[in-house]
Design an enzyme around this catalytic site. Structure first.
Site, PDB file in Angstrom:
ATOM      1  N   LYS A 294     -14.805   8.124  -3.241  1.00  0.00           N
ATOM      2  CA  LYS A 294     -16.019   8.473  -2.486  1.00  0.00           C
ATOM      3  C   LYS A 294     -16.577   9.812  -2.954  1.00  0.00           C
ATOM      4  O   LYS A 294     -17.800   9.984  -3.079  1.00  0.00           O
ATOM      5  CB  LYS A 294     -15.703   8.486  -0.992  1.00  0.00           C
ATOM      6  CG  LYS A 294     -15.349   7.116  -0.443  1.00  0.00           C
ATOM      7  CD  LYS A 294     -14.592   7.176   0.869  1.00  0.00           C
ATOM      8  CE  LYS A 294     -13.950   5.832   1.175  1.00  0.00           C
ATOM      9  NZ  LYS A 294     -12.919   5.898   2.220  1.00  0.00           N
TER      10      LYS A 294
ATOM     11  N   LYS B 275      -8.355  14.008   4.553  1.00  0.00           N
ATOM     12  CA  LYS B 275      -7.487  12.835   4.560  1.00  0.00           C
ATOM     13  C   LYS B 275      -6.444  13.029   5.653  1.00  0.00           C
ATOM     14  O   LYS B 275      -6.357  14.102   6.264  1.00  0.00           O
ATOM     15  CB  LYS B 275      -6.819  12.622   3.203  1.00  0.00           C
ATOM     16  CG  LYS B 275      -6.100  13.834   2.649  1.00  0.00           C
ATOM     17  CD  LYS B 275      -5.534  13.553   1.255  1.00  0.00           C
ATOM     18  CE  LYS B 275      -6.627  13.545   0.212  1.00  0.00           C
ATOM     19  NZ  LYS B 275      -6.707  12.348  -0.581  1.00  0.00           N
ATOM     20  N   ARG B 276      -5.684  12.003   5.894  1.00  0.00           N
ATOM     21  CA  ARG B 276      -4.609  12.082   6.879  1.00  0.00           C
ATOM     22  C   ARG B 276      -3.686  13.249   6.555  1.00  0.00           C
ATOM     23  O   ARG B 276      -3.357  13.490   5.399  1.00  0.00           O
ATOM     24  CB  ARG B 276      -3.833  10.762   6.848  1.00  0.00           C
ATOM     25  CG  ARG B 276      -2.685  10.631   7.814  1.00  0.00           C
ATOM     26  CD  ARG B 276      -2.262   9.171   7.908  1.00  0.00           C
ATOM     27  NE  ARG B 276      -2.016   8.571   6.601  1.00  0.00           N
ATOM     28  CZ  ARG B 276      -0.808   8.458   6.053  1.00  0.00           C
ATOM     29  NH1 ARG B 276       0.260   8.942   6.664  1.00  0.00           N
ATOM     30  NH2 ARG B 276      -0.667   7.871   4.875  1.00  0.00           N
TER      31      ARG B 276
ATOM     32  N   HIS C 144       0.800  -1.222   0.000  1.00  0.00           N
ATOM     33  CA  HIS C 144       0.000   0.000   0.000  1.00  0.00           C
ATOM     34  C   HIS C 144       0.832   1.272   0.000  1.00  0.00           C
ATOM     35  O   HIS C 144       0.275   2.351   0.230  1.00  0.00           O
ATOM     36  CB  HIS C 144      -0.913   0.034   1.228  1.00  0.00           C
ATOM     37  CG  HIS C 144      -2.110  -0.857   1.127  1.00  0.00           C
ATOM     38  ND1 HIS C 144      -3.247  -0.518   0.424  1.00  0.00           N
ATOM     39  CD2 HIS C 144      -2.348  -2.092   1.637  1.00  0.00           C
ATOM     40  CE1 HIS C 144      -4.128  -1.493   0.516  1.00  0.00           C
ATOM     41  NE2 HIS C 144      -3.617  -2.459   1.242  1.00  0.00           N
TER      42      HIS C 144
ATOM     43  N   LYS D  18       0.685  14.514   0.976  1.00  0.00           N
ATOM     44  CA  LYS D  18      -0.687  14.785   0.547  1.00  0.00           C
ATOM     45  C   LYS D  18      -0.904  16.275   0.278  1.00  0.00           C
ATOM     46  O   LYS D  18      -1.930  16.674  -0.242  1.00  0.00           O
ATOM     47  CB  LYS D  18      -1.673  14.249   1.592  1.00  0.00           C
ATOM     48  CG  LYS D  18      -1.635  12.718   1.689  1.00  0.00           C
ATOM     49  CD  LYS D  18      -2.604  12.194   2.719  1.00  0.00           C
ATOM     50  CE  LYS D  18      -2.491  10.674   2.871  1.00  0.00           C
ATOM     51  NZ  LYS D  18      -3.026   9.932   1.716  1.00  0.00           N
TER      52      LYS D  18
ATOM     53  N   THR E  57      -8.648   6.306  -1.759  1.00  0.00           N
ATOM     54  CA  THR E  57     -10.047   5.867  -1.868  1.00  0.00           C
ATOM     55  C   THR E  57     -10.999   7.022  -1.595  1.00  0.00           C
ATOM     56  O   THR E  57     -12.158   6.975  -2.003  1.00  0.00           O
ATOM     57  CB  THR E  57     -10.353   4.705  -0.899  1.00  0.00           C
ATOM     58  OG1 THR E  57      -9.976   5.085   0.429  1.00  0.00           O
ATOM     59  CG2 THR E  57      -9.607   3.448  -1.313  1.00  0.00           C
TER      60      THR E  57
END
Length: 820
Positions: free
Chosen positions: A669, A557-558, A366, A563, A665
């Site tokens: 969504k 998100k985290r 992952h 990111k 993911t």
């Protein structure tokens, strides 16, 4: 049968029927006889528990029948091992999968109760940190809905991912006491308790057999959660392990007055399942983390073999009946544990044991981050798991012998591929062990899988090309569309039927409506209703009033540097400056939302949260701009909050540096709920662009190959800052203390990091990002065209269903038939 007994039996059956009256009766009986409450004394939480038990009763009989069927048919099973299962709240999901949500709503209404208020009493089971754990939960839902005999295994953490509070703009971590008021969805199974050994030493008997002696032992007690499939009467099992001491307390200490010491061993043992992700920046944290990984994998392997032996006579047939999927590197010790059991407990010869083991396991990677690939120090391994280290050395010796035969004299390749990383200290490379010990290795998006083969695991791909494959991630539409977005789901049911709930590709029929103006207006009307619902929630919880007519531009998100929440924050600042300097250039009002948690020991991520909140404090209190833009940091991001956010979002921020996000993911969504994506060509964004067309997604920035080429040539962020007047001004504001007037140097680490290193190319992508955001604003001015693009995104989201992903796993890796 006596009439009284028959009446009792008929009553019992009637309380388990799937009707409004039966559910109403079941609710009342559970509230009165199980909880000892009536309508006057029951709290809202009591009502939630009573309803949960009523729903659970209808799951249990199907659960028992499913498991009986698996046993009688001696089916081939998949065991899914994961350190995280971010299952969130279960009430709504269980009702929808049973098909009783309307009956429950009507029953509660007749009892004078609001189902939404009752459901809000449920606490999120935060047994995961983000995408990894949520993916595992989606996969369990898909496996049950597709009728695949499956069992999940993980840890029943007493405290899940921490509760996040924002105090003075800073993240404050509070314990997640999700079990404080009880959990109606779990069943303790103490009869299947497993003893787990740690420490000790290895002795050899005269026959050379290894014995692990003088160990310190912990008990693993299983708790089972039912996992119902969608309207198919299949109920699979998630088994989570809780640590217990082998002795309650030491009587010798107790008798001598040492009361604390009397329970010390018990407390120490039970720490193993206390908290998700203990801090690993100290040696005790690292040791506890390794303990957790062995604890749940050893317990799971013992349980898997127990189940296998109850139906089969020879362990030689193990690979015919089971497959074990490792969700990332965390469960890799299961490979070594199975070898230990086969060698030491069942007297298998080495090669026979290894042949079985490598056929049983499959490994999902992952991450593309080398630092995220687990490596454990040899000294810690030897102290905690001495026998396992011996087996790892033996596995490595056999593997390196095979490498040397294939590539004679290539000592550098031997060094690169060795499970043991030489250095000070020596370390065990868990990802390498997972690859060597598995029959298949998969990435989770096309780009990710290619980068695994070309970069991260290049040597292993050359040696094992047949092992590597891709399985692009997916999400369950039953949770993230049917349950999370009932308004849109109702419209979809009306226009294309119910079939999409089990075959998301059926949403492609929506394409026939995309040019229908009335339908587009109805579509945007639903989006506005969802936005208004989120506005009410944010106003009630944070006392911030938002404009539902603005673009809801969201990144949840985290919190992590790759990111690039900082890139998003810089864009927000640019819009603030644009309004201050050249308001006529501003295109369309926006509400910027950012949510996510930073690891407690991740200083830069925590500083990013403070930075975002400081920007919000300035913008939201500046009356000259706050009618046009607002910035909200959404506190304590979790599954139940995500279910409110996705349906209300217009724009999905997927802006990681190309080549860093394995899949994502959250992007799926958002897409499934009609948001358009702005993002880099990273992870699953690439496949999203393929299915919706370039004109229905907003792509910006460097591609993965360009990122690598730039870094190879030598990346100098200052060159990009010098070329961008906006970047220059942003950095000047940070350095002057504009966003931190009480401490001018507070955000200096952010500025210095970006100006000197900028590891994730924020400066390089900034101008491209801003230009693409302008395209977004101009597009949104044409609501009709925006609606069309939104419809297309939902219509083409079928590929990103976890049902498709699981079908691929079942057919191509697991060799398990899919019944639906």
């Amino acid at each position: 049968m006596p009439s009284s007994v028959k009446k009792q039996a008929d009553w019992f059956v009637s309380t388990k029927e799937m009707t409004k009256e039966a559910l109403k009766l079941s609710f009342q009986m559970n509230r009165q006889y199980t909880l000892s409450k009536d309508q006057y004394t029951a709290t809202m939480h009591d009502n939630f528990m009573a309803l949960s038990l009523a729903v659970r009763d209808r799951i249990v009989e199907r659960w028992i029948k499913t498991q009986q069927g698996y046993h009688k048919k001696n089916v081939r099973r998949v065991y899914y091992l994961s350190m995280e299962f971010l299952i969130g709240r279960l009430m709504g999901n269980n009702m929808y999968n049973l098909g009783i949500e309307k009956h429950v709503d009507d029953a509660l209404d007749e009892l004078g109760l609001d189902m939404e208020l009752v459901r809000e009493e449920e606490v999120d089971a935060g047994l995961g940190n983000g995408g990894l754990g949520r993916l595992a939960a989606c996969f369990l839902d898909s496996m049950a809905s597709l009728g695949i005999p499956a069992h999940g295994y993980g840890i029943r953490y007493d405290y899940g991912i921490f509760n996040q509070k924002i105090k003075d703009g800073f993240q404050v971590e509070l314990p997640d006491e999700w079990l404080r008021s009880g959990n109606p969805w779990e069943f303790a199974r103490p009869e299947n308790t497993v003893k787990i050994c740690f420490y000790g030493k290895i002795e050899n008997d005269p026959k050379g057999k290894h014995k692990w002696v003088n160990t310190q032992d912990v008990l693993a007690v299983p708790y089972d959660f039912p996992v119902p499939g969608y309207k198919n009467d299949v109920v699979n099992t998630l088994r989570l392990w809780s640590a217990r001491g082998t002795e309650e307390f030491d009587f010798d200490y107790f008798k001598s007055g040492g009361y604390e010491q009397a329970v010390y061993k018990k407390i120490l043992s039970e720490n193993i399942s206390k908290v998700l992700y203990p801090s690993d920046d100290i040696s005790q944290g690292k040791e506890l983390r390794l303990k957790q990984e062995y604890f749940f994998t050893a317990a799971s392997m013992a349980d898997i073999l127990r189940r296998f032996k109850s139906e089969n006579s020879s362990l030689k047939d193990l690979a015919k009946k089971i497959v074990i999927q490792l969700n990332d590197t965390h469960p890799t010790l299961a490979i070594v544990e199975l070898m230990r059991l086969l060698l030491d407990e069942y007297d298998f010869e080495w090669q026979a044991a290894w042949d079985i083991t490598t056929k049983v396991f499959a490994y999902t990677n992952h991450t593309l981050m080398p630092e995220a690939l687990e490596c454990w120090g040899i000294d810690l391994f030897e102290k905690l798991l001495p026998r396992h280290l011996q087996i790892i050395y033996d596995i490595n010796a056999h593997f390196l012998k095979a490498i040397s035969l294939r590539y004679p004299g290539d000592n550098d390749r031997l060094r690169r591929m060795s499970i043991i990383e030489e250095g000070q200290p020596k370390k065990v490379r868990m990802a390498y062990l997972a690859i060597i010990g598995s029959s298949f290795v998969n990435g989770v998006s096309k780009l990710h899988s290619e980068l695994l083969k070309e970069k991260l695991f290049k040597d292993f791909y050359e040696f094992y090309p047949e092992k590597f494959n891709n399985k692009t991630n997916g999400i369950t539409q039953r949770r993230w569309l049917l349950k999370a977005n009932p308004r849109l789901s109702s419209l979809l049911m009306d226009k294309v039927g119910e079939g999409w709930v089990m075959d998301l590709n059926k949403l492609e029929k929506l394409n026939t409506f995309k040019n229908n103006k009335a339908f587009r207006e109805q579509w945007m009307g639903i989006k506005k209703q969802n936005k208004e619902s989120l506005v009410r929630y944010i106003n009630s919880s944070m006392s911030i009033k938002l404009d539902p007519e603005s673009i809801f531009d969201v990144q949840i998100k985290r919190i992590h540097e790759y990111k690039r929440q900082i890139l998003f924050a810089f864009y927000v600042i640019s819009q603030y400056l644009r309004l201050k300097h050249n308001p006529k250039e501003f295109i369309y009002p926006r509400t910027f939302m950012i949510g996510g948690k930073a690891a407690p020991s991740y200083a830069m991520a925590k500083l990013t949260i403070k930075f975002i909140n400081s920007i919000a404090d300035i913008i939201n209190h500046d009356k000259s701009v706050n009618a046009k833009i607002k910035l909200v940091f959404l506190e304590n991001y979790r599954v139940s909050l995500a279910e409110k956010i996705f349906p209300a979002s217009d724009l999905s921020e997927q802006i990681s540096t190309a080549g860093t996000e394995a899949s994502g993911t959250g992007n799926m969504k958002f897409m499934m709920n009609g948001a358009l994506t702005i993002g880099t060509l990273d992870g699953a964004n690439i496949e999203m662009a393929d299915v919706v067309g370039d004109e229905n997604i907003f792509i910006f920035g460097l591609k993965a190959q360009e990122v690598e080429a730039l870094k190879h040539k030598g990346y100098h962020p200052q060159q990009y800052i010098d070329k961008s007047p906006m970047l220059k001004e942003i950095f000047k504001l940070i350095q002057s203390g504009f966003f931190s007037p009480q401490d001018a140097k507070l955000f200096a680490p952010i500025a210095q990091s970006l100006m000197q290193y900028d590891n994730y190319l924020v400066c390089a992508d900034f101008e491209s990002y801003c230009q693409t955001q302008d395209e977004v604003s101009r597009m949104y001015l044409n609501k009709d065209e925006w609606a069309k693009k939104s419809i297309i995104n939902v219509a083409q989201s079928g590929y990103f269903s976890s049902d498709r992903t699981i079908r691929e796993y079942a057919k191509e890796l697991w060799n398990i038939p899919v019944s639906n």
